[in-house]
Scaffold this motif. Structure first.
Motif, PDB file in Angstrom:
ATOM      1  N   UNK A 101     -54.408  56.648 -52.220  1.00 50.78           N
ATOM      2  CA  UNK A 101     -53.601  57.306 -53.250  1.00 50.78           C
ATOM      3  C   UNK A 101     -52.188  56.736 -53.334  1.00 50.78           C
ATOM      4  N   UNK A 102     -51.551  56.492 -52.197  1.00 48.18           N
ATOM      5  CA  UNK A 102     -50.160  56.031 -52.209  1.00 48.18           C
ATOM      6  C   UNK A 102     -50.005  54.688 -52.918  1.00 48.18           C
ATOM      7  N   UNK A 103     -50.793  53.660 -52.564  1.00 42.87           N
ATOM      8  CA  UNK A 103     -50.669  52.398 -53.321  1.00 42.87           C
ATOM      9  C   UNK A 103     -50.998  52.549 -54.796  1.00 42.87           C
ATOM     10  N   UNK A 104     -51.978  53.424 -55.107  1.00 42.14           N
ATOM     11  CA  UNK A 104     -52.327  53.650 -56.515  1.00 42.14           C
ATOM     12  C   UNK A 104     -51.147  54.290 -57.248  1.00 42.14           C
ATOM     13  N   UNK A 105     -50.474  55.244 -56.597  1.00 44.45           N
ATOM     14  CA  UNK A 105     -49.315  55.888 -57.217  1.00 44.45           C
ATOM     15  C   UNK A 105     -48.195  54.878 -57.474  1.00 44.45           C
ATOM     16  N   UNK A 106     -47.954  54.001 -56.481  1.00 50.46           N
ATOM     17  CA  UNK A 106     -46.932  52.963 -56.660  1.00 50.46           C
ATOM     18  C   UNK A 106     -47.303  52.053 -57.822  1.00 50.46           C
ATOM     19  N   UNK A 107     -48.578  51.724 -57.936  1.00 47.03           N
ATOM     20  CA  UNK A 107     -49.037  50.886 -59.034  1.00 47.03           C
ATOM     21  C   UNK A 107     -48.859  51.568 -60.385  1.00 47.03           C
ATOM     22  N   UNK A 108     -49.081  52.884 -60.404  1.00 45.94           N
ATOM     23  CA  UNK A 108     -48.969  53.629 -61.668  1.00 45.94           C
ATOM     24  C   UNK A 108     -47.523  53.660 -62.161  1.00 45.94           C
ATOM     25  N   UNK A 109     -46.570  53.881 -61.267  1.00 42.23           N
ATOM     26  CA  UNK A 109     -45.171  53.999 -61.698  1.00 42.23           C
ATOM     27  C   UNK A 109     -44.510  52.633 -61.898  1.00 42.23           C
ATOM     28  N   UNK A 110     -45.170  51.551 -61.457  1.00 48.06           N
ATOM     29  CA  UNK A 110     -44.614  50.216 -61.660  1.00 48.06           C
ATOM     30  C   UNK A 110     -44.886  49.758 -63.085  1.00 48.06           C
ATOM     31  N   UNK A 111     -43.865  49.322 -63.819  1.00 50.51           N
ATOM     32  CA  UNK A 111     -44.079  48.840 -65.192  1.00 50.51           C
ATOM     33  C   UNK A 111     -45.051  47.673 -65.216  1.00 50.51           C
ATOM     34  N   UNK A 112     -45.921  47.670 -66.193  1.00 47.29           N
ATOM     35  CA  UNK A 112     -46.951  46.640 -66.293  1.00 47.29           C
ATOM     36  C   UNK A 112     -46.627  45.678 -67.428  1.00 47.29           C
ATOM     37  N   UNK A 113     -46.584  44.414 -67.072  1.00 51.95           N
ATOM     38  CA  UNK A 113     -46.477  43.383 -68.106  1.00 51.95           C
ATOM     39  C   UNK A 113     -47.874  43.114 -68.649  1.00 51.95           C
ATOM     40  N   UNK A 114     -48.000  43.202 -69.939  1.00 56.32           N
ATOM     41  CA  UNK A 114     -49.316  43.037 -70.533  1.00 56.32           C
ATOM     42  C   UNK A 114     -49.212  42.180 -71.791  1.00 56.32           C
TER      43      UNK A 114
END
Length: 251
Positions: A101-114
């Protein structure tokens, strides 16, 4: 013959290296524009998001190290002081959930370049075409003929490289499938092996099922290099071949 060959030997590996350069150039330019957009936004939250975007790998590595240290310490305490099976099982399930969950949460709040698929691979393909050299005689052709020649040369080189990577990676792929099959079909259904995994003791796992213990240890060491050396190149080059087919140039 060594399964993981020297990448400097084959010209097909040079084709992939050229594609990788094009992908890096496209991603770098796109991320640079996106980072500048985040930087221009005002406020503390945009600054945090900008920092997360610039250092995603470092942050995830720190999170991974912290959670791993906590898990190892906690598992040591549980293993030495708790002998109740259901408490051990509950600990493993709970911490596994937190660990994911913790790495997934960090990934969610990190802006994504797309970038859109067509835009990204279109730029990669155009960059690759510009890097393909023509002979002096071919350079005297008209621009349209040069373009068609580059398209044909690019498609042929890529398909040959894909076949090369698929062929040379087959022995390792078969070995990995055998390991996966042995673990999920031959080991995990065994109740004794399940209890050995819950015990979190390498010696117990080793004594319960020697093949399962060896497979679990070997599989990451084999699959990770295979994924980086064979799967990634094939996937990237297949994207470029798809882009060539979508363009629909009449050779």
């Amino acid at each position: 013959m060594c399964l993981f060959q020297n990448p400097r030997i084959s010209p097909h590996r040079k084709t992939f290296q050229l594609i990788r350069e094009c992908v890096h150039e496209t991603n770098y330019l796109g991320k640079e524009r996106f980072a500048n957009t985040l930087k221009q936004q005002e406020g503390k939250i945009p600054k945090i998001r900008h920092f997360l975007f610039l250092h995603p790998t470092s942050i995830l590595l720190i999170v991974f190290l912290i959670t791993t240290i906590v898990f190892l310490g906690s598992s040591l305490i549980v293993r030495n002081f708790v002998n109740i099976l259901w408490i051990r099982l509950l600990f493993i399930l709970s911490f596994s959930f937190i660990y994911i969950t913790i790495p997934v949460f960090v990934q969610i709040i990190t802006p994504k370049f797309d970038m859109k698929w067509e835009e990204r691979w279109g730029q990669v393909f155009n960059s690759y075409l510009h890097k393909i050299e023509l002979t002096s005689a071919q350079a005297e052709l008209s621009l349209s003929e040069q373009q068609k020649l580059r398209f044909k040369k690019a498609e042929l080189s890529l398909k040959k490289a894909i076949l090369y990577y698929s062929r040379t990676g087959k022995p390792i792929s078969l070995f990995i499938k055998l390991l996966f099959g042995g673990i999920f079909i031959g080991c995990l259904p065994d109740p004794e092996f399940q209890k050995a995994l819950i015990s979190m003791s390498l010696s117990v796992i080793w004594d319960t099922n020697l093949f399962g213990a060896i497979s679990i240890l070997i599989l990451p060491c084999v699959y990770i290099p295979y994924f980086a050396i064979y799967d990634v190149p094939i996937t990237l080059m297949e994207q470029i071949v798809t882009q060539i087919e979508l363009v629909g140039v009449d050779f």
